[in-house]
Design an enzyme around this catalytic site. Structure first.
Site, mmCIF file in Angstrom:
data_model
loop_
_atom_site.group_PDB
_atom_site.id
_atom_site.type_symbol
_atom_site.label_atom_id
_atom_site.label_comp_id
_atom_site.label_asym_id
_atom_site.label_seq_id
_atom_site.Cartn_x
_atom_site.Cartn_y
_atom_site.Cartn_z
ATOM 1 C CG ASP A 50 50.322 11.085 39.209
ATOM 2 O OD1 ASP A 50 48.966 11.153 39.325
ATOM 3 O OD2 ASP A 50 50.793 10.433 40.369
ATOM 4 C CD GLU A 53 45.109 12.115 37.661
ATOM 5 O OE1 GLU A 53 44.385 11.253 37.523
ATOM 6 O OE2 GLU A 53 45.742 12.373 38.677
ATOM 7 C CB CYS A 102 50.692 -0.528 30.428
ATOM 8 S SG CYS A 102 52.259 -0.729 30.005
ATOM 9 C CB CYS A 155 51.185 -2.329 25.776
ATOM 10 S SG CYS A 155 50.895 -2.879 27.221
ATOM 11 C CB CYS A 170 52.907 -4.040 31.676
ATOM 12 S SG CYS A 170 51.500 -4.192 30.442
ATOM 13 C CB CYS A 192 54.206 -4.691 26.904
ATOM 14 S SG CYS A 192 54.353 -3.448 28.012
ATOM 15 C CG ASP A 207 53.613 7.956 41.811
ATOM 16 O OD1 ASP A 207 52.118 7.735 42.310
ATOM 17 O OD2 ASP A 207 54.151 7.871 43.095
#
Length: 373
Positions: A191, A275, A330, A333, A350, A353, A360
């Protein structure tokens, strides 16, 4: 695999060589501007026709014969490239060159054989730190102390002078590289950001040095001083050079750090996933402070470095979709939380979950899963 690699050296010309370099800068700029104006009036023509016309131009302007002829032809080829880029919508319409901007000229490498011995007008000798250039002869150089010689076929050389009054030569080489494909044994998702420049899916963080911010105070002081001085006076030019030296220091500091990060990541992992960031789009409709931080981080440069180093080392590089919501999902999950568009939220639990996520690290895991899923 055939690759093109540029080797940039610091150039140390004598006074006589320096004069000839500046003459070549001026003549190359004149030829470029002359034929740009010529094509504006008479329409765009092929460089082959312009090179034939160049002989007539040299008869009218005798000083053009003092400099290296290949450099003048290269100016015409550069102009043709500029028009091609314009017609294919890669850039704007070619502009006239100014003597106040970066000065450079390019010369082609010409080879010949005489009595069984090969000769070349551009030769680099790293043992004695010397380069042979057309018209200039032998010039002292510095750089690449870890090499004894340059592998591959020299295509051309670009001589330039930057705003700090330093001279450089960039030698373009065509090289046949034998790349052995690596059997993948490790994979990482990356990232890229501003707070931390790089965060890997293994939880490793590379901080953002914020180099510009470090020298910003001194830079502002010099720029204010420059604005109060009389233009083109001796003190004005001295201050201008100091500003240029500070910018060069920032650029070199940043370049060294980015190369260190790229080398470490590419040497450590066999498959690297990032990315496909559209950095230009990220500058739109943002605050000035964000744009400055984004520009200082140079995430696009870092990604390009990683991609290039993977290519020459036989590693595998993937780019996932630009609009993949890696920060909002997340990694445990798969729940998508649209509230996480707010960049100020760095850690969260989250709602589905209950797992505690670092923004990051979670994004880097999702980037990894985005390539493997």
């Amino acid at each position: 695999m055939k690759i093109y690699r540029a080797f940039k050296f610091r150039l140390y010309p004598t006074e006589e060589q320096r004069i000839l370099i500046h003459k070549t800068f001026g003549c190359s700029r004149f030829v470029y501007n002359y034929y740009l104006n010529y094509q504006k009036e008479k329409g765009v023509q092929k460089s082959f026709n312009l090179c034939k016309d160049l002989k007539e131009l040299e008869k009218n302007y005798e000083y053009l014969k003092e400099v290296e002829s290949s450099a003048l032809r290269c100016s015409i080829f550069d102009l043709e490239d500029g028009f091609n880029n314009f017609f294919e919508k890669r850039s704007g319409y070619p502009n006239f060159k100014s003597k106040f901007s970066r000065q450079s000229y390019r010369t082609s490498c010409v080879r010949s054989t005489y009595k069984g011995k090969e000769y070349s007008n551009i030769e680099v000798n790293l043992l004695i730190r010397n380069i042979k250039l057309p018209k200039l002869g032998n010039v002292k150089i510095r750089g690449f102390r870890d090499k004894d010689r340059i592998e591959g076929k020299i295509l051309n050389a670009t001589i330039s002078k930057d705003a700090t009054n330093k001279y450089y030569v960039s030698v373009l080489v065509e090289e046949e590289l034998l790349v052995e494909k690596v059997t993948p044994a490790s994979i990482v998702g990356i990232d890229l950001g501003i707070k931390d420049l790089v965060v890997t899916s293994d939880g490793i963080k590379y901080g953002n040095l914020k180099v510009l911010m470090k020298y910003e105070k001194g830079l502002k002081r010099l720029q204010r001083k420059l604005s109060r001085q009389e233009k083109e006076s001796k003190n004005y030019l001295k201050t201008k050079e100091k500003i240029a030296r500070l910018h060069a220091k920032i650029k070199n500091y940043r370049k060294h750090y980015l190369n260190e990060i790229a080398n470490e990541i590419v040497n450590e992992y066999d498959i690297i996933v990032t990315e496909d960031l559209k950095v230009k789009d990220m500058f739109k409709d943002k605050k000035k402070a964000f744009n400055k931080s984004l520009s200082d981080a140079c995430v696009s440069t870092l990604r390009s470095l990683i991609e290039w180093k993977c290519k020459i080392k036989g590693k595998i590089y993937y780019k996932i979709n630009t609009y993949y919501p890696s920060s909002q999902i997340c990694s445990h999950c798969g729940y998508k939380n649209s509230k996480l568009k707010d960049l100020s939220i760095r850690e969260y639990d989250c709602p589905k979950c209950g797992s505690h996520n670092d923004r990051d690290i979670n994004a880097s895991l999702n980037i990894l899963f985005g390539a493997t899923g």
